[in-house]
Design a protein around this motif. Structure first.
Motif, short mmCIF file in Angstrom:
data_model
loop_
_atom_site.label_atom_id
_atom_site.label_comp_id
_atom_site.label_asym_id
_atom_site.label_seq_id
_atom_site.Cartn_x
_atom_site.Cartn_y
_atom_site.Cartn_z
N ARG A 76 0.88 -1.11 -5.01
CA ARG A 76 2.24 -1.40 -5.47
C ARG A 76 2.81 -0.24 -6.30
NH1 ARG A 76 5.94 -4.91 -3.96
NH2 ARG A 76 6.61 -5.24 -6.11
N ALA A 77 1.93 0.48 -7.01
CA ALA A 77 2.39 1.56 -7.87
C ALA A 77 2.78 2.81 -7.08
CB ALA A 77 1.30 1.92 -8.88
N LEU A 78 2.34 2.89 -5.82
CA LEU A 78 2.57 4.11 -5.05
C LEU A 78 4.01 4.25 -4.56
CD1 LEU A 78 -0.72 4.39 -2.98
CD2 LEU A 78 0.15 6.04 -4.65
N TYR A 79 4.64 3.13 -4.17
CA TYR A 79 6.00 3.24 -3.61
C TYR A 79 6.98 3.92 -4.58
CZ TYR A 79 10.68 2.04 -2.04
OH TYR A 79 11.99 2.11 -1.70
N GLY A 114 9.08 -12.11 6.31
CA GLY A 114 8.86 -10.78 5.78
C GLY A 114 8.46 -9.89 6.93
N VAL A 115 9.02 -8.69 7.00
CA VAL A 115 8.82 -7.82 8.17
C VAL A 115 8.23 -6.48 7.75
CG1 VAL A 115 9.95 -6.66 10.09
CG2 VAL A 115 10.71 -8.93 9.42
N ALA A 129 0.80 -4.96 2.66
CA ALA A 129 2.20 -5.09 3.04
C ALA A 129 2.54 -6.55 3.33
CB ALA A 129 2.51 -4.21 4.25
N PHE A 130 1.59 -7.27 3.96
CA PHE A 130 1.79 -8.71 4.15
C PHE A 130 1.81 -9.44 2.80
CE2 PHE A 130 0.12 -8.20 8.63
CZ PHE A 130 1.26 -8.66 9.26
N ARG A 131 1.00 -8.98 1.86
CA ARG A 131 1.01 -9.57 0.51
C ARG A 131 2.38 -9.36 -0.13
NH1 ARG A 131 -2.56 -10.26 -3.97
NH2 ARG A 131 -1.26 -10.97 -5.71
N ASP A 132 2.99 -8.19 0.08
CA ASP A 132 4.35 -7.97 -0.41
C ASP A 132 5.30 -9.02 0.14
OD1 ASP A 132 3.90 -5.79 -2.06
OD2 ASP A 132 4.51 -4.30 -0.57
N SER A 133 5.17 -9.31 1.43
CA SER A 133 6.04 -10.31 2.05
C SER A 133 5.78 -11.70 1.48
CB SER A 133 5.83 -10.33 3.57
OG SER A 133 6.35 -9.15 4.17
N SER A 150 -9.51 -9.18 5.92
CA SER A 150 -8.74 -8.41 4.95
C SER A 150 -7.44 -9.11 4.61
CB SER A 150 -8.47 -7.00 5.51
OG SER A 150 -7.71 -6.23 4.61
N ILE A 151 -6.74 -9.62 5.61
CA ILE A 151 -5.46 -10.31 5.38
C ILE A 151 -5.69 -11.58 4.58
CG2 ILE A 151 -3.60 -11.57 6.53
CD1 ILE A 151 -3.76 -9.43 8.76
N ALA A 152 -6.70 -12.38 4.94
CA ALA A 152 -6.98 -13.62 4.21
C ALA A 152 -7.26 -13.34 2.74
CB ALA A 152 -8.16 -14.35 4.86
N THR A 153 -8.01 -12.27 2.48
CA THR A 153 -8.38 -11.94 1.10
C THR A 153 -7.18 -11.38 0.34
OG1 THR A 153 -10.62 -11.49 1.87
CG2 THR A 153 -10.02 -10.65 -0.30
N ALA A 154 -6.36 -10.57 1.01
CA ALA A 154 -5.17 -10.03 0.36
C ALA A 154 -4.16 -11.13 0.03
CB ALA A 154 -4.51 -8.98 1.25
N LEU A 155 -4.00 -12.10 0.95
CA LEU A 155 -3.03 -13.18 0.73
C LEU A 155 -3.60 -14.30 -0.13
CD1 LEU A 155 -1.44 -13.65 4.30
CD2 LEU A 155 -0.67 -12.20 2.42
N GLY A 156 -4.92 -14.44 -0.15
CA GLY A 156 -5.54 -15.52 -0.89
C GLY A 156 -5.40 -16.87 -0.23
#
Length: 484
Positions: free
Chosen positions: A473-476, A291-292, A373-377, A406-412
């Motif tokens: 996610r709702a913003l895009y 994912g990029v 954005a990483f979570r999206d990927s 932040s990344i660890a928490t967003a990705l779980g």
């Protein structure tokens, strides 16, 4: 000794490594990018040779004995660049780089042909090589008529080093001409852009021999004996080799100018609808997914320029503990976005601003926006059947513990920080040079570094982060029609 040469967008790095994989030294040569028109991004291939000679010259000046003992060279490079050569191997025009978007119309037309996604497993992105050739044909027909070979940036360096037209699977998978499942050029897709296999270099695996260093250059650098040049890899696959991300389920998150969530796969798992890249890995019978994100640390650098505060100063204002989202959201689409939208026109936005939204709130929103954005990927990888239990962090942004929390928490998932060392693309290229020169076992060479620290997801912020991600996610869809 083994040498890894990484041709990046901003410079060339040459890394010298011994047989025990201890890094001896590295040298650098700087590069600039030309942007003659909006959306254009070009480099002169002659500058790649100049920068490589500078990097090798720096190494030779300080470590001539070690350079003289080099037995294998591996190459890594920026992907997707269209380097056009005539029948005498003369460059026909400046190379059109990976972040050039001029061929968006040609990319859309090729992507509308169902054969491309079916055979390559990927969307035809404007940054890929095939639409660039279609653009040249449409806009510079006199140049297109002279094209005898199309080579990728690192493979232009190989031509200079060895005199051979050779590429390898991981880099070639980003052209939109490779049959990625079967690891070969697709005559059908080449014909769709008025080319055929004679315009392409031959293909090897990244671990295999792909030429021998020319005697003239060996003598110039004081190298004795035969020097094998490995197939090498595209920059992300090379970084994965450096990090030991070569087995199924292994993954890294790269916080560089752009961002990458990279997962190694033991089988071919395409999912083009989610804008995930599915490419061959540098090792035989191995693939990977990416994912990029187009603006990762670039987003923080942009905020730094706007506020007049350095990235380090902005980060320090947040402190050490991960904070709950404030309600301010940031979409990091400063240059459009790849995964999951494939939208070159979308642009970034802050939402939820109030009188109380100070500089720290904006910085926090930028960190969270890139993390989401990483979570999206990650969600896109899941739809293709890839499950990740942890990731390893690399890239300049990984020095920020706050960002990694932040990344660890967003990705779980936990984020591992490798022990001090240089495990990037140049190191991975050197490993491939060792494998090709010594016919070594790739899995025995491409091992993971020791983990210095693991950042766990912050359980206290799990629900606040989940809610903030839903707002993100709702913003895009809300801004898509008004941001281009």
């Amino acid at each position: 000794m083994y040498l890894g040469i990484d041709l990046g967008t901003s410079g060339v790095k040459a890394l010298l490594m011994d047989h025990a994989q201890k890094i001896v030294a590295s040298g650098h040569g700087a590069l600039d990018v030309s942007r003659p028109h909006h959306g254009w991004s070009e480099q002169n291939p002659a500058d790649w040779i100049r920068a490589t000679e500078e990097a090798l010259g720096e190494l030779k000046a300080k470590h001539s004995k070690e350079v003289g003992a080099v037995k294998g060279i591996g190459l890594s490079g920026q992907m997707h660049g269209a380097t056009l050569l005539d029948e005498r191997d003369q460059v026909l025009r400046p190379c059109i780089l990976w972040n050039d978007t001029r061929s968006h119309a040609e990319a859309a037309k090729l992507d509308a042909d169902p054969r491309f996604r079916k055979i390559t497993g990927n969307i035809v992105f404007p940054g890929f090589t095939a639409p660039k050739l279609a653009w040249v044909k449409n806009n510079e027909p006199e140049v297109f008529a002279k094209v005898a070979k199309v080579v990728l940036p690192k493979d232009f360096l190989r031509l200079w080093l060895t005199g051979e037209h050779i590429s390898e699977m991981s880099d070639s998978a980003g052209t939109s001409w490779l049959d990625v499942a079967n690891r070969r050029w697709s005559p059908e897709l080449l014909a769709a852009t008025d080319l055929d296999e004679k315009h392409m270099p031959s293909l090897v695996e990244g671990t295999e021999q792909a030429g021998v260093l020319r005697a003239e250059l060996a003598a110039k650098w004081g190298i004795n004996g035969k020097v094998v040049v490995a197939g090498g890899a595209g920059d992300n696959a090379a970084s994965a080799c450096g990090m030991g991300i070569v087995k199924p389920g292994h993954a890294f998150v790269s916080l560089g100018t752009s961002g990458v969530l990279f997962a190694s796969n033991g089988s071919y798992l395409p999912n083009p609808e989610s804008a995930v890249h599915t490419f061959c890995h540098a090792l035989p019978d191995t693939w990977h997914q990416m994912g990029v994100i187009l603006s990762a640390t670039d987003s923080l650098n942009w905020l730094s320029e706007i506020t007049g505060k350095s990235a380090a100063e902005l980060t320090q204002e947040l402190g050490d503990e991960l904070k709950a989202p404030t309600g301010v959201s940031f979409l990091p689409y400063l240059s459009g976005e790849r995964t999951p939208y494939n939208d070159a026109a979308i642009r970034g936005v802050f939402a939820g601003l109030g009188h109380e939204s100070d500089r720290a709130a904006l910085t926090q929103a930028v960190f969270e926006g890139v993390s989401f954005a990483f979570r999206d990927s990650l969600e896109a990888l899941k739809t293709a059947g890839t499950t990740l239990s942890r990731v390893t962090a690399i890239g300049g942004g990984s020095r920020s513990r706050y960002w990694l929390k932040s990344i660890a928490t967003a990705l779980g998932v936990p984020v591992d920080i490798p022990a001090d060392g240089d495990f990037g693309a140049a190191f991975g290229a050197a490993r491939l040079g060792l494998i090709a020169a010594e016919n070594a076992d790739p899995l025995a060479v491409c091992v993971a570094p020791e983990t210095a620290e693991t950042i766990e997801p912050d359980a206290r912020q799990a629900d606040p982060y989940s809610n903030a991600y839903q707002r993100y996610r709702a913003l895009y869809p809300a801004i898509r029609g008004v941001s281009s």
